[in-house]
Design a protein around this motif. Structure first.
Motif, PDB file in Angstrom:
ATOM      1  N   ALA A   1     -50.096  -5.294   4.518  1.00 42.64           N
ATOM      2  CA  ALA A   1     -50.163  -5.884   5.860  1.00 42.64           C
ATOM      3  C   ALA A   1     -51.262  -5.170   6.631  1.00 42.64           C
ATOM      4  N   LEU A   2     -52.138  -5.945   7.243  1.00 36.01           N
ATOM      5  CA  LEU A   2     -53.218  -5.418   8.076  1.00 36.01           C
ATOM      6  C   LEU A   2     -52.845  -5.584   9.542  1.00 36.01           C
ATOM      7  N   ILE A   3     -53.151  -4.571  10.333  1.00 38.22           N
ATOM      8  CA  ILE A   3     -52.953  -4.637  11.785  1.00 38.22           C
ATOM      9  C   ILE A   3     -54.303  -4.400  12.451  1.00 38.22           C
ATOM     10  N   TYR A   4     -54.664  -5.313  13.343  1.00 42.16           N
ATOM     11  CA  TYR A   4     -55.901  -5.216  14.124  1.00 42.16           C
ATOM     12  C   TYR A   4     -55.507  -4.969  15.574  1.00 42.16           C
ATOM     13  N   LEU A   5     -56.050  -3.920  16.174  1.00 40.69           N
ATOM     14  CA  LEU A   5     -55.767  -3.600  17.572  1.00 40.69           C
ATOM     15  C   LEU A   5     -57.031  -3.683  18.409  1.00 40.69           C
ATOM     16  N   ASP A   6     -56.898  -4.265  19.585  1.00 33.96           N
ATOM     17  CA  ASP A   6     -57.961  -4.256  20.590  1.00 33.96           C
ATOM     18  C   ASP A   6     -57.393  -3.536  21.805  1.00 33.96           C
ATOM     19  N   LEU A   7     -57.901  -2.327  22.044  1.00 35.95           N
ATOM     20  CA  LEU A   7     -57.411  -1.492  23.137  1.00 35.95           C
ATOM     21  C   LEU A   7     -58.423  -1.460  24.272  1.00 35.95           C
TER      22      LEU A   7
ATOM     23  N   SER B   1     -60.716  -2.708  17.980  1.00 35.52           N
ATOM     24  CA  SER B   1     -60.897  -1.281  18.265  1.00 35.52           C
ATOM     25  C   SER B   1     -60.547  -0.439  17.039  1.00 35.52           C
ATOM     26  N   CYS B   2     -59.503  -0.862  16.331  1.00 37.48           N
ATOM     27  CA  CYS B   2     -59.081  -0.140  15.131  1.00 37.48           C
ATOM     28  C   CYS B   2     -58.300  -1.066  14.206  1.00 37.48           C
ATOM     29  N   VAL B   3     -58.304  -0.689  12.920  1.00 39.25           N
ATOM     30  CA  VAL B   3     -57.663  -1.501  11.885  1.00 39.25           C
ATOM     31  C   VAL B   3     -56.873  -0.582  10.964  1.00 39.25           C
ATOM     32  N   GLY B   4     -55.674  -1.018  10.623  1.00 42.05           N
ATOM     33  CA  GLY B   4     -54.860  -0.264   9.680  1.00 42.05           C
ATOM     34  C   GLY B   4     -54.231  -1.169   8.649  1.00 42.05           C
ATOM     35  N   MET B   5     -53.977  -0.600   7.468  1.00 49.68           N
ATOM     36  CA  MET B   5     -53.347  -1.370   6.400  1.00 49.68           C
ATOM     37  C   MET B   5     -52.148  -0.591   5.861  1.00 49.68           C
ATOM     38  N   GLY B   6     -50.998  -1.240   5.854  1.00 50.43           N
ATOM     39  CA  GLY B   6     -49.799  -0.708   5.221  1.00 50.43           C
ATOM     40  C   GLY B   6     -49.668  -1.340   3.854  1.00 50.43           C
ATOM     41  N   VAL B   7     -49.468  -0.514   2.814  1.00 50.28           N
ATOM     42  CA  VAL B   7     -49.467  -0.991   1.437  1.00 50.28           C
ATOM     43  C   VAL B   7     -48.143  -0.651   0.763  1.00 50.28           C
ATOM     44  N   ASP B   8     -47.605  -1.610   0.020  1.00 47.82           N
ATOM     45  CA  ASP B   8     -46.460  -1.370  -0.853  1.00 47.82           C
ATOM     46  C   ASP B   8     -47.010  -1.221  -2.263  1.00 47.82           C
ATOM     47  N   THR B   9     -47.072   0.012  -2.754  1.00 44.54           N
ATOM     48  CA  THR B   9     -47.695   0.266  -4.059  1.00 44.54           C
ATOM     49  C   THR B   9     -46.882  -0.308  -5.214  1.00 44.54           C
TER      50      THR B   9
ATOM     51  N   GLU C   1     -65.778   9.941  12.991  1.00 43.19           N
ATOM     52  CA  GLU C   1     -65.848   9.476  11.604  1.00 43.19           C
ATOM     53  C   GLU C   1     -66.231   7.994  11.579  1.00 43.19           C
ATOM     54  N   ASP C   2     -67.008   7.615  10.590  1.00 37.79           N
ATOM     55  CA  ASP C   2     -67.451   6.232  10.443  1.00 37.79           C
ATOM     56  C   ASP C   2     -66.678   5.582   9.295  1.00 37.79           C
ATOM     57  N   VAL C   3     -65.473   5.096   9.599  1.00 40.91           N
ATOM     58  CA  VAL C   3     -64.628   4.446   8.583  1.00 40.91           C
ATOM     59  C   VAL C   3     -64.293   3.044   9.059  1.00 40.91           C
ATOM     60  N   ASP C   4     -64.159   2.119   8.110  1.00 39.70           N
ATOM     61  CA  ASP C   4     -63.859   0.738   8.456  1.00 39.70           C
ATOM     62  C   ASP C   4     -62.403   0.525   8.843  1.00 39.70           C
ATOM     63  N   MET C   5     -61.513   1.286   8.195  1.00 39.63           N
ATOM     64  CA  MET C   5     -60.075   1.182   8.464  1.00 39.63           C
ATOM     65  C   MET C   5     -59.379   2.351   7.799  1.00 39.63           C
ATOM     66  N   CYS C   6     -58.109   2.530   8.109  1.00 35.64           N
ATOM     67  CA  CYS C   6     -57.276   3.512   7.423  1.00 35.64           C
ATOM     68  C   CYS C   6     -56.119   2.773   6.777  1.00 35.64           C
ATOM     69  N   SER C   7     -55.592   3.322   5.701  1.00 38.34           N
ATOM     70  CA  SER C   7     -54.432   2.706   5.051  1.00 38.34           C
ATOM     71  C   SER C   7     -53.393   3.760   4.719  1.00 38.34           C
ATOM     72  N   LEU C   8     -52.155   3.308   4.687  1.00 42.09           N
ATOM     73  CA  LEU C   8     -51.020   4.171   4.363  1.00 42.09           C
ATOM     74  C   LEU C   8     -50.100   3.446   3.388  1.00 42.09           C
ATOM     75  N   GLU C   9     -49.507   4.212   2.510  1.00 43.58           N
ATOM     76  CA  GLU C   9     -48.527   3.648   1.561  1.00 43.58           C
ATOM     77  C   GLU C   9     -47.129   3.864   2.086  1.00 43.58           C
TER      78      GLU C   9
ATOM     79  N   LEU D   1     -53.515   3.459  14.126  1.00 43.92           N
ATOM     80  CA  LEU D   1     -53.576   4.611  15.030  1.00 43.92           C
ATOM     81  C   LEU D   1     -54.390   5.740  14.412  1.00 43.92           C
ATOM     82  N   LEU D   2     -54.251   5.931  13.102  1.00 43.17           N
ATOM     83  CA  LEU D   2     -55.072   6.936  12.412  1.00 43.17           C
ATOM     84  C   LEU D   2     -56.548   6.556  12.459  1.00 43.17           C
ATOM     85  N   HIS D   3     -56.828   5.265  12.326  1.00 45.12           N
ATOM     86  CA  HIS D   3     -58.203   4.786  12.406  1.00 45.12           C
ATOM     87  C   HIS D   3     -58.784   5.069  13.795  1.00 45.12           C
ATOM     88  N   LYS D   4     -57.983   4.818  14.817  1.00 41.10           N
ATOM     89  CA  LYS D   4     -58.412   5.109  16.194  1.00 41.10           C
ATOM     90  C   LYS D   4     -58.765   6.585  16.330  1.00 41.10           C
ATOM     91  N   GLU D   5     -57.889   7.452  15.799  1.00 45.56           N
ATOM     92  CA  GLU D   5     -58.119   8.896  15.871  1.00 45.56           C
ATOM     93  C   GLU D   5     -59.376   9.291  15.090  1.00 45.56           C
TER      94      GLU D   5
END
Length: 142
Positions: free
Chosen positions: A47-53, A33-41, A134-142, A124-128
């Motif tokens: 780390a990628l998180i895949y959610l199926d809601l 349903s949505c994908v997020g990536m947390g990045v240590d710059t 919006e047509d985005v593959d995933m969202c990422s945060l640092e 969660l941002l990707h879900k929103e």
């Protein structure tokens, strides 16, 4: 805060070893349903998180993947097991509680666990974003 007795310490140690040797929910999810990536710059790790809601926003499935240290694998495994099958609201609250708890951890463990939590937040941002059309593959945060 209560001190752990020897049996409790052994139980925690065994649980961590289990997640280290046999990570739960590790891998890529097909059609999340949505994908997020947390990045240590600082390190370039992520780390990628895949959610199926489901339609009621329950976490039917959650998986993670990472290019990071073993601590991140353990954190991802523990966190995904904690919230799998629960409501999204429960997952959000669990992430907040875990975020507070890791503030007392050594800096390396803070960074590793933080990537997993940032990945969840990014999902969660990707879900929103998707719900806003919006047509985005995933969202990422640092």
């Amino acid at each position: 805060m209560n001190e752990l007795n020897d049996n409790q310490v052994q139980e925690v140690t065994n649980e961590i070893l289990d997640h280290m040797m046999d990570p739960k929910n590790y891998g890529q999810m097909e059609n999340p349903s949505c994908v997020g990536m947390g990045v240590d710059t600082k390190t370039g790790e992520y780390a990628l998180i895949y959610l199926d809601l489901d339609e009621k926003e329950n976490i039917q499935n959650i998986m993670f993947g990472c290019n990071a240290c073993q601590d991140t694998v353990v954190a991802g495994s523990l966190f995904t097991e904690m919230i799998k099958g629960e409501s999204l609201d429960y997952g959000i609250e669990a992430a907040k509680r875990l975020s507070e708890k890791i503030k007392n951890a050594p800096p390396k463990q803070q960074a590793c666990s933080g990537m997993v939590l940032k990945g969840f937040e990014a999902a969660l941002l990707h879900k929103e974003s998707k719900s806003n059309g919006e047509d985005v593959d995933m969202c990422s945060l640092e």
